[in-house]
Design a protein around this motif. Structure first.
Motif, PDB file in Angstrom:
ATOM      1  N   GLN A  92      26.512  65.965  25.982  1.00 13.67           N
ATOM      2  CA  GLN A  92      25.568  65.090  25.368  1.00 13.67           C
ATOM      3  C   GLN A  92      24.912  64.357  26.333  1.00 13.67           C
ATOM      4  O   GLN A  92      23.668  63.878  26.346  1.00 13.67           O
ATOM      5  N   ALA A  93      25.701  63.843  27.269  1.00 15.60           N
ATOM      6  CA  ALA A  93      24.955  62.954  28.353  1.00 15.60           C
ATOM      7  C   ALA A  93      24.165  63.619  29.258  1.00 15.60           C
ATOM      8  O   ALA A  93      23.128  63.170  29.582  1.00 15.60           O
ATOM      9  N   SER A  94      24.620  64.923  29.564  1.00 15.50           N
ATOM     10  CA  SER A  94      23.455  65.793  30.465  1.00 15.50           C
ATOM     11  C   SER A  94      22.344  66.036  29.681  1.00 15.50           C
ATOM     12  O   SER A  94      21.181  65.954  30.102  1.00 15.50           O
ATOM     13  N   ASP A  95      22.482  66.394  28.141  1.00 14.99           N
ATOM     14  CA  ASP A  95      21.221  66.517  27.334  1.00 14.99           C
ATOM     15  C   ASP A  95      20.239  65.146  27.346  1.00 14.99           C
ATOM     16  O   ASP A  95      19.157  65.418  27.175  1.00 14.99           O
ATOM     17  N   LEU A  96      20.810  64.032  27.291  1.00 16.61           N
ATOM     18  CA  LEU A  96      20.354  62.663  27.163  1.00 16.61           C
ATOM     19  C   LEU A  96      19.387  62.602  28.376  1.00 16.61           C
ATOM     20  O   LEU A  96      18.124  62.085  28.254  1.00 16.61           O
ATOM     21  N   CYS A  97      19.959  62.812  29.522  1.00 20.75           N
ATOM     22  CA  CYS A  97      19.293  62.767  30.813  1.00 20.75           C
ATOM     23  C   CYS A  97      18.181  63.652  30.789  1.00 20.75           C
ATOM     24  O   CYS A  97      17.078  63.234  31.404  1.00 20.75           O
ATOM     25  N   LYS A  98      18.377  64.945  30.437  1.00 17.91           N
ATOM     26  CA  LYS A  98      17.356  65.749  30.538  1.00 17.91           C
ATOM     27  C   LYS A  98      16.098  65.354  29.876  1.00 17.91           C
ATOM     28  O   LYS A  98      14.835  65.558  30.029  1.00 17.91           O
ATOM     29  N   ARG A  99      16.512  65.224  28.297  1.00 15.76           N
ATOM     30  CA  ARG A  99      15.332  64.735  27.609  1.00 15.76           C
ATOM     31  C   ARG A  99      14.627  63.471  28.128  1.00 15.76           C
ATOM     32  O   ARG A  99      13.618  63.517  27.890  1.00 15.76           O
ATOM     33  N   TRP A 100      15.537  62.589  28.478  1.00 13.15           N
ATOM     34  CA  TRP A 100      14.667  61.307  29.024  1.00 13.15           C
ATOM     35  C   TRP A 100      13.738  61.801  30.214  1.00 13.15           C
ATOM     36  O   TRP A 100      12.514  61.221  30.274  1.00 13.15           O
ATOM     37  N   LYS A 101      14.202  62.818  31.315  1.00 12.81           N
ATOM     38  CA  LYS A 101      13.407  63.160  32.353  1.00 12.81           C
ATOM     39  C   LYS A 101      12.139  63.583  31.866  1.00 12.81           C
ATOM     40  O   LYS A 101      11.108  63.599  32.485  1.00 12.81           O
ATOM     41  N   ASN A 102      12.285  64.527  30.768  1.00 14.66           N
ATOM     42  CA  ASN A 102      11.133  65.437  30.269  1.00 14.66           C
ATOM     43  C   ASN A 102      10.366  64.496  29.310  1.00 14.66           C
ATOM     44  O   ASN A 102       8.973  64.931  29.407  1.00 14.66           O
ATOM     45  N   ASN A 103      10.700  63.705  28.748  1.00 14.65           N
ATOM     46  CA  ASN A 103       9.807  63.030  27.513  1.00 14.65           C
ATOM     47  C   ASN A 103       9.988  61.388  27.662  1.00 14.65           C
ATOM     48  O   ASN A 103       9.785  60.976  26.594  1.00 14.65           O
ATOM     49  N   SER A 104      10.180  60.976  28.875  1.00 11.85           N
ATOM     50  CA  SER A 104      10.238  59.469  28.908  1.00 11.85           C
ATOM     51  C   SER A 104       9.148  58.610  27.906  1.00 11.85           C
ATOM     52  O   SER A 104       9.575  57.711  27.604  1.00 11.85           O
ATOM     53  N   SER A 105       7.804  58.910  28.426  1.00 13.79           N
ATOM     54  CA  SER A 105       6.842  58.237  27.636  1.00 13.79           C
ATOM     55  C   SER A 105       6.976  58.337  26.378  1.00 13.79           C
ATOM     56  O   SER A 105       6.739  57.106  25.638  1.00 13.79           O
ATOM     57  N   GLU A 106       7.126  59.415  25.813  1.00 14.24           N
ATOM     58  CA  GLU A 106       7.239  59.519  24.514  1.00 14.24           C
ATOM     59  C   GLU A 106       8.361  58.667  23.716  1.00 14.24           C
ATOM     60  O   GLU A 106       8.463  58.195  22.853  1.00 14.24           O
ATOM     61  N   ILE A 107       9.569  58.875  24.321  1.00  9.26           N
ATOM     62  CA  ILE A 107      10.649  58.156  23.937  1.00  9.26           C
ATOM     63  C   ILE A 107      10.590  56.754  23.977  1.00  9.26           C
ATOM     64  O   ILE A 107      10.958  56.147  22.995  1.00  9.26           O
ATOM     65  N   TYR A 108       9.956  56.214  25.255  1.00  8.35           N
ATOM     66  CA  TYR A 108       9.780  54.723  25.412  1.00  8.35           C
ATOM     67  C   TYR A 108       8.887  54.272  24.179  1.00  8.35           C
ATOM     68  O   TYR A 108       8.946  53.365  23.782  1.00  8.35           O
ATOM     69  N   ASP A 109       7.775  55.188  23.940  1.00  6.38           N
ATOM     70  CA  ASP A 109       6.808  54.692  22.868  1.00  6.38           C
ATOM     71  C   ASP A 109       7.463  54.634  21.424  1.00  6.38           C
ATOM     72  O   ASP A 109       7.271  53.413  20.858  1.00  6.38           O
ATOM     73  N   LYS A 110       8.500  55.428  21.023  1.00 11.61           N
ATOM     74  CA  LYS A 110       8.957  55.500  20.009  1.00 11.61           C
ATOM     75  C   LYS A 110       9.951  54.109  19.979  1.00 11.61           C
ATOM     76  O   LYS A 110      10.313  53.632  19.009  1.00 11.61           O
ATOM     77  N   ILE A 111      10.765  54.036  21.118  1.00  6.38           N
ATOM     78  CA  ILE A 111      11.714  52.790  20.900  1.00  6.38           C
ATOM     79  C   ILE A 111      10.934  51.535  20.845  1.00  6.38           C
ATOM     80  O   ILE A 111      11.204  50.743  19.738  1.00  6.38           O
ATOM     81  N   ILE A 112       9.764  51.262  21.438  1.00  6.45           N
ATOM     82  CA  ILE A 112       8.955  49.957  21.500  1.00  6.45           C
ATOM     83  C   ILE A 112       8.436  50.000  19.951  1.00  6.45           C
ATOM     84  O   ILE A 112       8.515  48.896  19.417  1.00  6.45           O
TER      85      ILE A 112
END
Length: 174
Positions: free
Chosen positions: A149-169
């Protein structure tokens, strides 16, 4: 002997050229990847040149967003401006082309961080962050139950940080 000295000087100037062109701190790993992927130097010579450039204050080691990075110094910029004509145009063109195609990935590696550690209760603490112009946009710590889970979260963040950040905001604002 003169030819090897000329090659040594050109290789060091090439590293200064890259640091100036990128115009932001770069990790040793990113610089190494850039050099090796373009077959410009071998790994051991590269590391020796970096060490020598730092020792002579032409490159400087800095801490940027909690990571050790390299940056060209004012003295390095001066040396490069005086001797940049000693770098072959072919190598400059190769690097300029590579940087124009990969600068966004290089910047992303510098501004987006993802890592995890294990705590005393065997939970994995995932740390995700993004920086813009040296200021933190987001700095998030999560606790998950497994390494995958930790590794998957890191990989997803590195690949999609802009989209994830926008969704969080967006979620926090609405």
């Amino acid at each position: 002997m003169q030819n090897s000295f000329t090659e040594l000087a050109e290789n060091k100037l090439l590293l200064l050229y890259i640091a100036k062109k990128i115009n932001m701190p770069i990790s040793n790993i990113s610089l190494t990847e850039l050099i090796l992927s373009n077959n410009l130097l071998n790994y051991f010579a590269l590391q020796q040149y970096i060490f020598e450039l730092v020792s002579s204050d032409l490159l400087k080691n800095i801490e940027h967003n909690g990571k050790h990075m390299l940056e060209i110094s004012d003295q390095g910029i001066n040396v490069l401006s005086m001797f940049s004509n000693r770098i072959s145009q072919e190598k400059k063109d190769l690097l300029d082309d590579y940087l124009s195609k990969n600068i966004n990935n290089i910047k992303k590696q510098i501004t987006v961080n993802a890592d995890y550690t294990i705590d005393e209760n065997n939970f994995f603490i995932v740390e995700l962050s993004a920086y813009e112009n040296g200021s933190a946009l987001i700095d998030l710590k999560l606790s998950v139950g497994s390494k995958s889970q930790a590794s998957d979260l890191c990989k997803r963040w590195k690949n999609n940080s802009s989209e994830i950040y926008d969704k969080i905001i967006k979620t926090l604002i609405e």
